[in-house]
Enzyme design. Structure first.
Site, short mmCIF file in Angstrom:
data_model
loop_
_atom_site.label_atom_id
_atom_site.label_comp_id
_atom_site.label_asym_id
_atom_site.label_seq_id
_atom_site.Cartn_x
_atom_site.Cartn_y
_atom_site.Cartn_z
N TYR A 144 -3.04 -40.41 -22.69
CA TYR A 144 -1.85 -40.56 -21.84
C TYR A 144 -1.19 -39.21 -21.69
O TYR A 144 -1.03 -38.47 -22.67
CB TYR A 144 -0.87 -41.55 -22.49
CG TYR A 144 0.43 -41.71 -21.72
CD1 TYR A 144 0.44 -42.33 -20.47
CD2 TYR A 144 1.63 -41.24 -22.24
CE1 TYR A 144 1.63 -42.48 -19.76
CE2 TYR A 144 2.83 -41.41 -21.54
CZ TYR A 144 2.82 -42.03 -20.30
OH TYR A 144 3.99 -42.18 -19.61
N ASP A 239 -2.69 -31.43 -24.60
CA ASP A 239 -1.40 -32.09 -24.44
C ASP A 239 -0.95 -32.53 -25.84
O ASP A 239 -1.41 -33.54 -26.37
CB ASP A 239 -1.51 -33.28 -23.49
CG ASP A 239 -0.18 -34.00 -23.32
OD1 ASP A 239 0.82 -33.58 -23.92
OD2 ASP A 239 -0.16 -35.01 -22.57
N LYS A 267 8.71 -34.65 -27.20
CA LYS A 267 9.09 -35.47 -28.34
C LYS A 267 9.78 -34.66 -29.46
O LYS A 267 10.95 -34.36 -29.33
CB LYS A 267 7.87 -36.26 -28.82
CG LYS A 267 7.37 -37.21 -27.71
CD LYS A 267 6.43 -38.30 -28.14
CE LYS A 267 6.26 -39.33 -27.02
NZ LYS A 267 5.04 -39.22 -26.23
C1 LIG Z 1 4.94 -39.13 -24.69
C2 LIG Z 1 3.82 -38.34 -24.08
C3 LIG Z 1 3.91 -37.80 -22.79
C4 LIG Z 1 5.06 -38.07 -21.88
O1 LIG Z 1 6.25 -37.54 -22.36
P1 LIG Z 1 7.65 -38.12 -21.77
O2 LIG Z 1 8.67 -37.30 -22.47
O3 LIG Z 1 7.66 -39.57 -22.10
O4 LIG Z 1 7.61 -37.85 -20.31
C5 LIG Z 1 2.86 -37.00 -22.34
N1 LIG Z 1 1.80 -36.76 -23.11
C6 LIG Z 1 1.68 -37.26 -24.35
C7 LIG Z 1 0.49 -36.92 -25.18
C8 LIG Z 1 2.69 -38.08 -24.88
O5 LIG Z 1 2.55 -38.58 -26.10
#
Ligand SMILES: *Cc1c(COP(=O)(O)O)cnc(C)c1O
Length: 429
Positions: A144, A239, A267
């Site tokens: 994701y 990511d 995060k």
């Molecule tokens: C949470 C997450 C996102 C999205 O971040 P948001 O702050 O919710 O937009 C993207 N990539 C990864 C790996 C994530 O865990």
């Protein structure tokens, strides 16, 4: 458990927001319930509007690695707020947070702050394309990357290489620029690169995929991915929005010892306030505006209050032994639960890395790909409910991971482990 206040608030919220929420998973749809409205958090505990108390393992979906309302974060945020909340001009706090990160991070030279993980991914994808002059990106099924158009793509059916959009509103022509590959499959990667190498800007991956179960990759796969990218002029994009500052200060790159070309954080980086970031080498970052020709901007980017929270939180994370201690607590927490499940022949096992854990209802099967997960989430639904009843809060989806924070003491974790075992007995017997 009394939930009448939360239910009333949810009924009102449905008039205001689609599904009554401002982010879909919060709606409790996959556990068939009504979401609990939270009014307070402190340490590892949260309280809902009906005054039920829970030990929280959602931790705002990852950001709160120190737990709720940590005094260092609270004090720094309040002190900063007293001087105003936003200027749209540079502040010293941006330098401080960047210095804290970059002085410890051997993988990137420069960074840029944005306001969410999604925004970080979106910006870094544009940079990858601008820098390489190529349009296609490789994404892995089960990872994701936020709600970026190019990432809301699933594998095409049959032998179709290009993705199909997984959300209405994403043009198929965008989805066609994304190639979706299975995780942990070196051969599929090689074939794809052989066919399209001159068109691929980057390969984006969650090096520790933790948004669709916990799909731990074999290190050999990640190493092969690095090599194949290097050989073919493809940027490797980690990511690390969930894994960054979670499994180690410099994330999965540090954990595995693999250098990506582009990294995104989110995060934890914002200490519970909205911050994201992307970073790369000096050479790649030179392409970002105003130095370069890849446009990216933000009214609230580098917001001082959010920077303050990030500085306070990451200062704690940077202390010696922080991650070792958190990992040890997590291992000690999980071990008796898994032993209990095994002794009773429950088809249940908690998978874990660092302070991340995920509940698998497939026994001790190794889970490395999205399609290894049993889509029947009945077991999770029952366990989620049973745990709420005894004051343990997990994120309301069986595909989501849980987090142990510094505020979860070994004593509290030992108590929760007992409750976990009892809840398992309830749902399996
Ligand atoms: C949470 C997450 C996102 C999205 O971040 P948001 O702050 O919710 O937009 C993207 N990539 C990864 C790996 C994530 O865990």
């Amino acid at each position: 458990m009394k939930t009448t206040t939360s239910e009333a608030l949810f009924a009102t919220a449905k008039n205001y927001f689609p599904g009554g929420v401002n982010s879909p998973v919060r709606a409790f749809k996959s556990v068939d319930g009504s979401p609990l409205f939270i009014k307070k958090g402190d340490g590892c505990r949260i309280w809902d509007e009906d005054d039920n108390e829970f030990i929280d393992f959602c931790c705002s979906w990852g950001p709160l690695i120190l737990g709720h309302n940590h005094p260092a974060v609270y004090e720094k945020v309040v002190a900063t707020m007293q001087n105003g909340s936003s200027f749209g001009a540079p502040t010293r706090l941006e330098n401080e947070l960047a210095e804290l990160i970059l002085s410890r991070n051997p993988f990137i030279d420069k960074m840029r702050f944005v306001s969410s993980g999604t925004e970080a991914v979106m910006s870094a994808l544009r940079l990858a394309r601008g820098y390489t002059g190529k349009d296609k990106v490789i994404k892995f099924e089960g990872c994701y990357h936020g709600h970026v158009d190019a990432m809301l793509v699933k594998a095409g059916s049959g032998l179709v290489t290009f993705g199909a959009s997984s959300s209405a509103g994403v043009p198929e022509s965008f989805a066609q620029e994304t190639i979706v590959l299975p995780l942990n499959d070196i051969e599929a990667l090689k074939t794809c690169v052989a066919n399209y190498k001159n068109e691929i800007a980057c390969a984006i991956i969650e090096p520790i995929p933790a948004n669709n179960g916990l799909l731990l990759q074999e290190k050999t796969f990640l190493v092969a991915l690095r090599e194949i990218c290097t050989k073919n002029g493809i940027l490797l994009f980690f990511d690390e929005v969930i894994s960054g500052f979670r499994v180690a200060f410099s994330g999965a790159a540090e954990y595995y010892g693999i250098k990506p070309d582009l990294v995104t954080y989110g995060k934890i980086i914002g200490g519970g306030l909205p911050v994201g970031a992307y970073g790369a080498s000096k050479e790649i970052m030179a392409r970002v505006s105003p130095d370069g020709d890849v446009y990216q901007a933000g009214t609230l980017s580098g917001n001082p209050v959010a920077m303050a929270a990030g500085i306070a939180q990451l200062t704690e994370c940077a202390k010696p032994g922080f991650y070792e201690e958190l990992e040890k607590r997590t291992v000690d927490f999980i071990a008796p639960i898994n032993a209990h499940a095994k002794a009773n022949n429950y088809a249940f096992e908690i998978h874990t890395i660092g302070s991340i854990f995920w509940l698998s209802f497939a026994g001790n099967k190794t889970i490395r790909r999205a399609d290894d997960i049993d889509p029947d989430m009945t077991g999770f639904k029952h366990l989620h409910h049973a745990l709420l009843e005894v004051g343990v809060y997990l994120g309301p989806s069986g595909y989501e991971v849980g987090f142990v924070s510094q505020a979860h003491t070994p004593e509290i974790l030992a108590e929760v482990a007992v409750k976990f075992c009892q809840a398992l007995d309830v749902i399996y017997v």
